[in-house]
Design a protein around this motif. Structure first.
Motif, PDB file in Angstrom:
ATOM      1  N   SER A   8       0.166  -0.495   9.999  1.00  0.00           N
ATOM      2  CA  SER A   8      -0.002   0.950  10.075  1.00  0.00           C
ATOM      3  C   SER A   8      -1.229   1.366   9.262  1.00  0.00           C
ATOM      4  O   SER A   8      -1.950   0.526   8.724  1.00  0.00           O
ATOM      5  N   ARG A   9      -1.426   2.682   9.181  1.00  0.00           N
ATOM      6  CA  ARG A   9      -2.542   3.260   8.441  1.00  0.00           C
ATOM      7  C   ARG A   9      -2.032   4.528   7.752  1.00  0.00           C
ATOM      8  O   ARG A   9      -1.205   5.251   8.298  1.00  0.00           O
ATOM      9  N   VAL A  10      -2.553   4.807   6.563  1.00  0.00           N
ATOM     10  CA  VAL A  10      -2.122   5.978   5.802  1.00  0.00           C
ATOM     11  C   VAL A  10      -2.680   7.244   6.443  1.00  0.00           C
ATOM     12  O   VAL A  10      -3.891   7.378   6.632  1.00  0.00           O
ATOM     13  N   ALA A  11      -1.783   8.173   6.762  1.00  0.00           N
ATOM     14  CA  ALA A  11      -2.181   9.482   7.283  1.00  0.00           C
ATOM     15  C   ALA A  11      -2.517  10.419   6.125  1.00  0.00           C
ATOM     16  O   ALA A  11      -1.987  10.271   5.017  1.00  0.00           O
ATOM     17  N   PHE A  12      -3.376  11.395   6.386  1.00  0.00           N
ATOM     18  CA  PHE A  12      -3.752  12.356   5.347  1.00  0.00           C
ATOM     19  C   PHE A  12      -2.524  13.069   4.794  1.00  0.00           C
ATOM     20  O   PHE A  12      -2.407  13.292   3.589  1.00  0.00           O
ATOM     21  N   ALA A  13      -1.582  13.405   5.661  1.00  0.00           N
ATOM     22  CA  ALA A  13      -0.372  14.121   5.236  1.00  0.00           C
ATOM     23  C   ALA A  13       0.508  13.290   4.304  1.00  0.00           C
ATOM     24  O   ALA A  13       1.381  13.840   3.635  1.00  0.00           O
ATOM     25  N   SER A  18      -3.534  13.931  -5.800  1.00  0.00           N
ATOM     26  CA  SER A  18      -4.387  12.937  -6.444  1.00  0.00           C
ATOM     27  C   SER A  18      -5.066  12.013  -5.439  1.00  0.00           C
ATOM     28  O   SER A  18      -5.844  11.146  -5.818  1.00  0.00           O
ATOM     29  N   GLY A  19      -4.737  12.184  -4.145  1.00  0.00           N
ATOM     30  CA  GLY A  19      -5.384  11.392  -3.106  1.00  0.00           C
ATOM     31  C   GLY A  19      -4.722  10.061  -2.815  1.00  0.00           C
ATOM     32  O   GLY A  19      -5.267   9.246  -2.075  1.00  0.00           O
ATOM     33  N   ILE A  20      -3.547   9.826  -3.404  1.00  0.00           N
ATOM     34  CA  ILE A  20      -2.832   8.577  -3.132  1.00  0.00           C
ATOM     35  C   ILE A  20      -1.539   8.892  -2.382  1.00  0.00           C
ATOM     36  O   ILE A  20      -1.088  10.038  -2.341  1.00  0.00           O
ATOM     37  N   VAL A  21      -0.949   7.872  -1.793  1.00  0.00           N
ATOM     38  CA  VAL A  21       0.291   8.063  -1.050  1.00  0.00           C
ATOM     39  C   VAL A  21       1.387   8.552  -2.002  1.00  0.00           C
ATOM     40  O   VAL A  21       1.623   7.956  -3.058  1.00  0.00           O
ATOM     41  N   TYR A  22       2.023   9.629  -1.608  1.00  0.00           N
ATOM     42  CA  TYR A  22       3.157  10.168  -2.352  1.00  0.00           C
ATOM     43  C   TYR A  22       4.287   9.147  -2.304  1.00  0.00           C
ATOM     44  O   TYR A  22       4.583   8.576  -1.242  1.00  0.00           O
ATOM     45  N   PHE A  23       4.938   8.883  -3.416  1.00  0.00           N
ATOM     46  CA  PHE A  23       5.879   7.777  -3.552  1.00  0.00           C
ATOM     47  C   PHE A  23       6.969   7.752  -2.478  1.00  0.00           C
ATOM     48  O   PHE A  23       7.356   6.694  -2.001  1.00  0.00           O
ATOM     49  N   HIS A  25       6.882   8.409   0.568  1.00  0.00           N
ATOM     50  CA  HIS A  25       6.431   7.892   1.859  1.00  0.00           C
ATOM     51  C   HIS A  25       6.580   6.375   1.960  1.00  0.00           C
ATOM     52  O   HIS A  25       6.676   5.846   3.069  1.00  0.00           O
ATOM     53  N   PHE A  26       6.624   5.678   0.850  1.00  0.00           N
ATOM     54  CA  PHE A  26       6.863   4.235   0.913  1.00  0.00           C
ATOM     55  C   PHE A  26       8.235   3.942   1.515  1.00  0.00           C
ATOM     56  O   PHE A  26       8.407   2.965   2.237  1.00  0.00           O
ATOM     57  N   PHE A  27       9.210   4.810   1.250  1.00  0.00           N
ATOM     58  CA  PHE A  27      10.533   4.645   1.862  1.00  0.00           C
ATOM     59  C   PHE A  27      10.456   4.890   3.370  1.00  0.00           C
ATOM     60  O   PHE A  27      11.112   4.215   4.155  1.00  0.00           O
ATOM     61  N   THR A  56      15.812   1.305  -3.703  1.00  0.00           N
ATOM     62  CA  THR A  56      14.994   1.185  -4.901  1.00  0.00           C
ATOM     63  C   THR A  56      13.572   0.823  -4.490  1.00  0.00           C
ATOM     64  O   THR A  56      13.341   0.321  -3.389  1.00  0.00           O
ATOM     65  N   ALA A  57      12.638   1.067  -5.397  1.00  0.00           N
ATOM     66  CA  ALA A  57      11.254   0.690  -5.122  1.00  0.00           C
ATOM     67  C   ALA A  57      10.539   0.363  -6.418  1.00  0.00           C
ATOM     68  O   ALA A  57      10.776   0.990  -7.447  1.00  0.00           O
ATOM     69  N   ASP A  58       9.679  -0.630  -6.321  1.00  0.00           N
ATOM     70  CA  ASP A  58       8.749  -0.950  -7.400  1.00  0.00           C
ATOM     71  C   ASP A  58       7.359  -0.647  -6.857  1.00  0.00           C
ATOM     72  O   ASP A  58       6.955  -1.193  -5.822  1.00  0.00           O
ATOM     73  N   PHE A  59       6.646   0.248  -7.541  1.00  0.00           N
ATOM     74  CA  PHE A  59       5.311   0.632  -7.111  1.00  0.00           C
ATOM     75  C   PHE A  59       4.294  -0.166  -7.911  1.00  0.00           C
ATOM     76  O   PHE A  59       4.312  -0.153  -9.136  1.00  0.00           O
ATOM     77  N   LEU A  60       3.406  -0.854  -7.200  1.00  0.00           N
ATOM     78  CA  LEU A  60       2.497  -1.794  -7.840  1.00  0.00           C
ATOM     79  C   LEU A  60       1.038  -1.355  -7.810  1.00  0.00           C
ATOM     80  O   LEU A  60       0.332  -1.496  -8.810  1.00  0.00           O
ATOM     81  N   LYS A  61       0.590  -0.838  -6.674  1.00  0.00           N
ATOM     82  CA  LYS A  61      -0.798  -0.395  -6.506  1.00  0.00           C
ATOM     83  C   LYS A  61      -0.808   0.785  -5.557  1.00  0.00           C
ATOM     84  O   LYS A  61       0.025   0.875  -4.651  1.00  0.00           O
ATOM     85  N   PRO A  62      -1.784   1.682  -5.695  1.00  0.00           N
ATOM     86  CA  PRO A  62      -1.825   2.838  -4.804  1.00  0.00           C
ATOM     87  C   PRO A  62      -2.391   2.499  -3.427  1.00  0.00           C
ATOM     88  O   PRO A  62      -3.150   1.547  -3.258  1.00  0.00           O
ATOM     89  N   LEU A  63      -1.988   3.292  -2.466  1.00  0.00           N
ATOM     90  CA  LEU A  63      -2.618   3.337  -1.151  1.00  0.00           C
ATOM     91  C   LEU A  63      -3.242   4.714  -1.026  1.00  0.00           C
ATOM     92  O   LEU A  63      -2.706   5.697  -1.552  1.00  0.00           O
ATOM     93  N   ARG A  64      -4.369   4.794  -0.301  1.00  0.00           N
ATOM     94  CA  ARG A  64      -5.076   6.060  -0.125  1.00  0.00           C
ATOM     95  C   ARG A  64      -5.245   6.382   1.356  1.00  0.00           C
ATOM     96  O   ARG A  64      -5.062   5.517   2.211  1.00  0.00           O
ATOM     97  N   PHE A  65      -5.631   7.625   1.623  1.00  0.00           N
ATOM     98  CA  PHE A  65      -5.861   8.083   2.983  1.00  0.00           C
ATOM     99  C   PHE A  65      -6.719   7.092   3.757  1.00  0.00           C
ATOM    100  O   PHE A  65      -7.740   6.641   3.283  1.00  0.00           O
ATOM    101  N   TRP A  66      -6.247   6.748   4.939  1.00  0.00           N
ATOM    102  CA  TRP A  66      -6.884   5.901   5.940  1.00  0.00           C
ATOM    103  C   TRP A  66      -6.833   4.405   5.608  1.00  0.00           C
ATOM    104  O   TRP A  66      -7.331   3.575   6.362  1.00  0.00           O
ATOM    105  N   ASP A  67      -6.222   4.042   4.497  1.00  0.00           N
ATOM    106  CA  ASP A  67      -6.043   2.612   4.201  1.00  0.00           C
ATOM    107  C   ASP A  67      -5.163   1.983   5.267  1.00  0.00           C
ATOM    108  O   ASP A  67      -4.146   2.566   5.666  1.00  0.00           O
ATOM    109  N   GLU A  68      -5.560   0.815   5.715  1.00  0.00           N
ATOM    110  CA  GLU A  68      -4.676   0.026   6.573  1.00  0.00           C
ATOM    111  C   GLU A  68      -3.721  -0.741   5.675  1.00  0.00           C
ATOM    112  O   GLU A  68      -4.087  -1.161   4.575  1.00  0.00           O
TER     113      GLU A  68
END
Length: 139
Positions: A8-13, A18-23, A25-27, A56-68
């Motif tokens: 997939s790819r990160v959508a702007f929404a 801060s420009g990173i994926v809101y936590f 959304h990983f779920f 549960t989730a462990d967050f390790l690194k950010p994803l940003r808009f349009w990242d695959e």
């Protein structure tokens, strides 16, 4: 080799101020991979319910808009009515999050809906110990 991989790819929404994926959304990414993984084995969601009983989730690194990214979906355990999922969400810089979700399969009246032995056999293709990939889906 993961049991099932969804691309997939990160959508702007999906990003926050801060420009990173809101936590949260990983779920959603994990749930999307779950649906495609089950569909790859012939399971549908029309007749049954799969409420989450643990997440549960462990967050390790950010994803940003349009990242695959890809979500690797695997089962850690198959119970009589439960599935214990592990989703690893991986971007260009490596693993971004590990999400674990336990679902409990239910009938429309929410009574338990046990998996048959034949269904458990199909689901075993998603077990972490399995070395062959079940399928890959790209959106």
């Amino acid at each position: 080799m993961p049991a099932y991989t969804h691309h997939s790819r990160v959508a702007f929404a999906d990003t926050d101020a801060s420009g990173i994926v809101y936590f949260a959304h990983f779920f959603r990414y994990a749930q999307e991979a779950e649906v495609y993984a089950l569909a790859s084995l012939g399971f549908t969601r029309q007749e049954l319910r799969y409420p989450r009983v643990n997440a549960t989730a462990d967050f390790l690194k950010p994803l940003r808009f349009w990242d695959e990214f890809r979500t690797e979906a695997e089962l850690e355990q198959i119970g009589s009515t439960s599935l214990h999922w592990k989703f690893t969400i991986i971007g260009a810089a490596g693993a971004c999050a590990v999400v674990r979700i336990v679902t409990s399969r239910r009938n429309p009246d929410f009574s338990p809906a046990p998996y048959s032995e034949a269904e458990k056999q199909r689901l075993s293709a998603l077990l972490i110990s399995d070395s062959e990939p079940a399928a890959t889906q790209k959106n």
